[in-house]
Design an enzyme around this catalytic site. Structure first.
Site, PDB file in Angstrom:
ATOM      1  N   GLY A 185       0.654  -1.108   0.116  1.00  0.00           N
ATOM      2  CA  GLY A 185      -0.065   0.198  -0.083  1.00  0.00           C
ATOM      3  C   GLY A 185       1.024   1.329  -0.076  1.00  0.00           C
ATOM      4  CB  ALA A 186       2.059   3.600   1.546  1.00  0.00           C
ATOM      5  CG  MET A 187       8.377   2.128   2.606  1.00  0.00           C
ATOM      6  SD  MET A 187       8.324   0.765   3.800  1.00  0.00           S
ATOM      7  CE  MET A 187       9.379   1.228   4.958  1.00  0.00           C
ATOM      8  CD  GLU A 188       7.386   2.069   7.440  1.00  0.00           C
ATOM      9  OE1 GLU A 188       6.533   1.925   6.626  1.00  0.00           O
ATOM     10  OE2 GLU A 188       7.680   1.366   8.257  1.00  0.00           O
ATOM     11  CG  ASN A 189      10.638   5.135   2.281  1.00  0.00           C
ATOM     12  OD1 ASN A 189      10.931   3.891   2.491  1.00  0.00           O
ATOM     13  ND2 ASN A 189       9.737   5.312   1.269  1.00  0.00           N
ATOM     14  CG  HIS A 192      -0.110   2.655   8.610  1.00  0.00           C
ATOM     15  ND1 HIS A 192      -0.511   1.756   9.551  1.00  0.00           N
ATOM     16  CD2 HIS A 192       0.914   2.124   8.130  1.00  0.00           C
ATOM     17  CE1 HIS A 192       0.109   0.831   9.750  1.00  0.00           C
ATOM     18  NE2 HIS A 192       1.315   0.966   8.635  1.00  0.00           N
ATOM     19  CD  GLU A 193       2.550   3.841   5.146  1.00  0.00           C
ATOM     20  OE1 GLU A 193       3.622   3.547   5.406  1.00  0.00           O
ATOM     21  OE2 GLU A 193       1.692   2.864   4.929  1.00  0.00           O
ATOM     22  CG  HIS A 229       4.941   3.348  10.191  1.00  0.00           C
ATOM     23  ND1 HIS A 229       4.964   2.623  11.294  1.00  0.00           N
ATOM     24  CD2 HIS A 229       4.206   2.691   9.205  1.00  0.00           C
ATOM     25  CE1 HIS A 229       4.474   1.493  10.884  1.00  0.00           C
ATOM     26  NE2 HIS A 229       4.048   1.500   9.605  1.00  0.00           N
TER      27      HIS A 229
HETATM   28  N1  0A1 Z   1       5.765  -0.736   6.182  1.00  0.00           N
HETATM   29  C1  0A1 Z   1       4.727  -0.455   5.230  1.00  0.00           C
HETATM   30  C2  0A1 Z   1       4.484  -1.649   4.763  1.00  0.00           C
HETATM   31  C3  0A1 Z   1       5.526  -2.107   3.649  1.00  0.00           C
HETATM   32  C4  0A1 Z   1       5.961  -3.319   3.807  1.00  0.00           C
HETATM   33  C5  0A1 Z   1       6.771  -4.075   3.161  1.00  0.00           C
HETATM   34  C6  0A1 Z   1       7.081  -3.495   1.791  1.00  0.00           C
HETATM   35  O1  0A1 Z   1       7.745  -4.123   0.858  1.00  0.00           O
HETATM   36  C7  0A1 Z   1       8.054  -5.415   1.124  1.00  0.00           C
HETATM   37  C8  0A1 Z   1       6.459  -2.459   1.409  1.00  0.00           C
HETATM   38  C9  0A1 Z   1       5.553  -1.821   2.336  1.00  0.00           C
HETATM   39  C10 0A1 Z   1       3.613  -0.184   5.894  1.00  0.00           C
HETATM   40  O2  0A1 Z   1       3.262  -0.807   6.911  1.00  0.00           O
HETATM   41  O3  0A1 Z   1       2.824   0.665   5.656  1.00  0.00           O
HETATM   42 ZN    ZN Z   2       2.919   0.053   8.772  1.00  0.00          ZN
END
Ligand code: 0A1
Ligand code: ZN
Length: 850
Positions: free
Chosen positions: A254-258, A290-291, A294
């Site tokens: 869905g998305a990523m919290e970089n 959510h992101e 994080h």
């Molecule tokens: N940490 C992100 C979700 C996420 C996890 C793994 C990914 O690639 C393997 C990509 C995104 C979250 O919880 O939104």
């Molecule tokens: Zn998450």
């Protein structure tokens, strides 16, 4: 490592890395097929390290050169990385590697999506960018220089300079490599700003491809609301000058919290009334929150190792659920979450893929981004909060942020904070983190001489590797109603700690009606002998909205089960109760829509299986059809009035109240379509100026096999919009009759717009196939075969998405011998595929081992 003996990683083997990483400098020279990555990393050996090996992870990298303190070295290249002899004092490691973003279809590491460079590093993707100790407990500051001719070039943190053909970024917050991000391409921004509670100005941006600018306003508002909410509720403030979000079309999740540079699947951020449904709007708001959340629960405090994934994910899901409840309706959010938990987590927890929220072993960590880690992880926090109370919960959270800021932590650290803040012993509670499986709680009751007794017996069935389970701490929220519907005991939380335990309530004038597991206070399966009359009573009178819905849900299930097993007619009392509720304008429309939504056919199959029957998907489908048809007939005279009364006129707004009304309106339209042959739906389709109404009309028409014209019109209107086209692909399969489902899906895989490389499109088709219960499980086995064919093909391109989609087969042991052997044959075919990825291999092996 030979293919048949893939490496397994164990929690018990944790050892810290032998070096501190003091700083990381990266330079990217971007070209699609031959990007060069230059790293300059300052390492300091830890004097007391048990393991002094200098091992850096690396995958699919071409090493050009390596130096230590300016001298060329020749590291030993081994499976998964490299080893090198290093000085015993601090030193500078430099490496140059070449990678191929354009050839990266796995979408991990640095890859290209629609001519845009982007990254995905969680969990272990950074090792595809350069050699590095790619583990979450290694944290460092990053300085990044990007060289290329892209108009926009972004990385984490704050901007540190830019010129013709280059841009530099510096992130002052030490972070693990999984939070690294880089984006470069022809992008435009939707800007915004936020002033934090201590008065700092933060620049906000949502970056999109030209043409998508008009779909960012809602996401920007959601971001600001999230920032404000986290300050108000948790006291947490943002910590950089800039917060960027980027939308990309090809993304596995869905998305990523970089840190400071969130990357989103475009489906989870782009929104407009014309192209997004109410459900999309709500989901986008939740994922942006959510992101963003994080930033503290995940980034400032991260995980020591990937076994601790639920430390950040369970807590962040819990926080985003609190946010949605506050922004919208608390009971509706709770009901929605329980529906999702039962649809996604219960099958996992009660099948071959069962694992604890904190797993103790894995082969491929990407296979553990599961409903158990996320959703059950959040449920565990909800139970903790209920047990210690709100005030203690926030006291413990405050201590967590004070004590662990800047650290990589474990579940033990998390629980210790609660123990220290509350004085409570959480040893037994901790079992929730280590035991898999959904506890069954059997309830019996007794009433004599004004004393009412509830007796609870808990047990958890065996799960892979865990034959026996100890009793857990289960917070059981209970209220009592008098037979006239008054609440005679307000909600009280009973703490179950033993295998069998009784609780008494004194001084009751008559035998009460119990309302048990209010608000779904624990993720368990409640087993209680009761009558439909009592369920109908609770549906009408329970003061806990969750349990009111639950009573209706139980009635719906019981009537379906009786129809399937005994060929019974739909329960008349239940139909009457539904009719009463649907006409009751004092009730929240969103709640009414939920009560009117039938339990899923997969849920009925699971219920039958639990009761010792073999579910027949076609019979379950027929019962659902008969029930809905009967309900439509019963409501016949009132449907046109109800339809008119719930139609939302005027300018579209995605707020919760109008969305609730539209949800009810959609349910009514689907009933109406069964009686009027689709006339109203066709009118709604023609008049719709928003996707919610357009989609609801198309769904009703397709279900009635009357939607051909509208489906073509929909295609003509939206063929250039990838996200709307995903809906078009999915809806046709979701609405197909069982005998046509596989053929419909197959035909769509031949469509010019089917693109296997795009995870959203693949999921649209095959998620819909697996979600059409009677269609996927049609006795012909065509659904199984089609999915297996495509999983085998996708595995060569994108192992991560392939492996996740294998879960469609996880419930196979529920079904009859014929279906089981058809599925086993497909699973074995996948398992036997030459060159199968580690991801998919682990999944099919676990499923087959059931
Ligand atoms: N940490 C992100 C979700 C996420 C996890 C793994 C990914 O690639 C393997 C990509 C995104 C979250 O919880 O939104
Ligand atoms: Zn998450």
């Amino acid at each position: 490592m030979a293919k048949d003996t893939p490496q397994t990683f164990y929690l018990k083997d944790y050892t810290p890395f032998g070096f501190d990483v003091e700083s990381v400098h990266l330079t990217f020279r971007l070209t699609p097929e031959t990007t060069r990555v230059l790293s300059k990393i300052r390492f300091a050996p830890k004097p007391d390290a048990a393991d002094k090996t200098f091992f850096l992870h690396g995958e699919d990298l071409q090493l050009i050169s390596a130096k230590i303190d300016g001298e060329t070295v020749t590291p030993e290249l081994i499976e998964g990385g490299l080893k090198c002899d290093v000085p015993s004092a601090p030193f500078t490691w430099e490496a140059e590697v070449e990678i191929n973003p354009a050839g990266n279809t796995a979408l991990e590491g640095l890859y290209m999506s629609n001519r845009m460079y982007c990254t995905q590093c969680e969990a272990e993707g950074f090792r595809k960018i350069t050699y590095y100790p790619d583990r979450p407990d290694v944290m460092s500051t990053f300085t990044v220089r990007i060289e290329g001719d892209e108009p926009v070039m972004l990385s984490n943190g704050n901007p540190a300079g830019a010129g013709e053909g280059w841009a530099e970024w510096h992130d002052p917050w030490p972070k693990p490599a999984y939070l690294f991000a880089l984006v470069a391409g022809d992008l435009v921004n939707h800007p915004g700003s936020f002033t934090t509670k201590s008065g700092k100005e933060v620049e906000l941006n949502i970056w999109v491809r030209p043409g998508d600018e008009g779909k960012c306003a809602f996401g920007m508002e959601a971001l600001k609301k999230s920032m404000k909410w986290d300050e108000d509720v948790y006291g947490l403030e943002y910590d950089l000058e800039l917060f960027n979000i980027v939308a990309v079309d090809d993304f596995n999740m869905g998305a990523m919290e970089n840190k400071g540079l969130n990357i989103f699947n475009s489906s989870c951020v782009l929104a407009s009334p014309e192209t997004s449904t109410d459900a999309n709007f709500e989901r986008i708001e939740a994922i942006i929150a959510h992101e963003y959340f994080h930033n503290w629960t995940g980034n400032r405090i991260t995980c020591r190792d990937w076994f601790q994934l639920c430390l950040k994910e369970g807590l962040t899901v819990f926080r985003d659920a609190q946010f949605t409840a506050d922004m919208r309706s608390e009971p509706v959010k709770r009901i929605d979450d329980v529906i999702t938990l039962r649809a996604r987590q219960f099958p996992e927890d009660n099948g071959p893929l069962a694992h604890p929220p904190r797993p103790e072993q894995f082969q491929e960590i990407n296979n553990f981004y599961t409903a158990t880690v996320y959703e059950k992880g959040a449920e565990v926090i909800g139970m903790l909060k209920r047990l210690v109370g709100d005030e203690n919960y926030y006291k413990a959270l405050k201590l967590y942020f004070e004590r662990h800021d800047g650290q990589a932590c474990t579940i033990e650290d998390w629980l210790k904070v609660f123990e220290d803040a509350t004085g409570r012993d959480l040893q037994q509670f901790k079992l929730w983190y280590s035991q898999a499986g959904t506890p069954r709680v059997k309830v019996s009751e007794d009433y004599a001489g004004g004393t009412y007794t509830l007796t609870f017996e808990q047990s958890t069935p065996p799960t892979p590797g865990q034959p026996d389970k100890a009793p857990r701490v289960i917070p059981m929220a209970v209220g009592l109603l008098s037979p006239n519907g008054d609440e005679v005991r307000a909600t009280e939380v009973l703490e179950l700690t033993e295998a069998k335990q009784s609780f008494t309530f004194e001084g009751l004038a008559s035998k009460p009606v119990p309302s048990i597991l209010r608000e779904f206070s624990a993720p368990v399966i409640l087993e209680r002998e009761t009558t439909n009359a009592e369920r109908a009573f609770l549906l009408a009178h329970d003061t806990d909205p969750f349990n009111r819905w639950e009573a209706g849900n139980a009635l719906a299930k019981e009537t379906r089960v009786a129809m399937v097993l005994d060929g019974a007619a739909p329960d008349a009392a239940y139909l009457d109760a539904l009719e009463k509720l649907v006409r009751d304008d004092d009730q929240d429309p969103a709640f009414r829509a939920l009560v009117l939504s039938p339990p899923s056919q997969s849920d009925i199959a699971q219920t039958l299986h639990e009761r010792g029957y073999t579910p027949d998907p076609q019979k379950i489908y027929d019962a659902a059809e008969t029930f809905t048809q009967t309900l439509a007939q019963q409501l016949e005279t009132s449907l046109p009035r109800l339809y008119a009364a719930t139609t939302v006129e005027g300018l579209y707004s995605p707020d919760a109240e109008s969305a609730g009304k539209r949800a009810l309106n959609g349910r009514i339209l689907s009933l109406l379509t069964r009686l009027d042959g689709g006339d109203q739906a066709a009118r709604q389709y023609a008049a719709a100026d928003n996707m919610t109404q357009q989609y609801a009309a198309l769904a009703a028409l397709l279900k009635a096999e009357k939607g051909e014209v509208q489906s073509r019109a929909f295609f003509d209107q939206w063929q250039d919009d990838r996200l709307v086209m995903d809906k078009w692909f999915a809806l046709q399969i979701a609405c197909a009759a069982p005998e046509k489902t596989a053929a419909t899906a197959k035909a769509l895989t031949q469509h010019a717009l089917f693109d296997m490389k795009n995870p959203n499109r693949f999921r649209a088709v095959f998620g819909a196939l697996a979600g059409n219960h009677a269609g996927f499980h049609h006795a012909s086995g065509e659904g199984y075969q089609l999915l297996a064919d495509n999983l085998i093909a996708l595995d060569k391109l994108n192992p991560q998405t392939t492996a996740r989609m294998c879960a469609a087969f996880q419930t196979w042991k529920r079904y009859d011998a014929g279906r089981q052997s058809l599925i086993r044959a497909q699973l074995s075919r996948i398992a036997g595929t030459e060159g199968l990825s580690r991801d998919t291999n682990e999944m099919v092996t676990r499923i087959l081992d059931a």
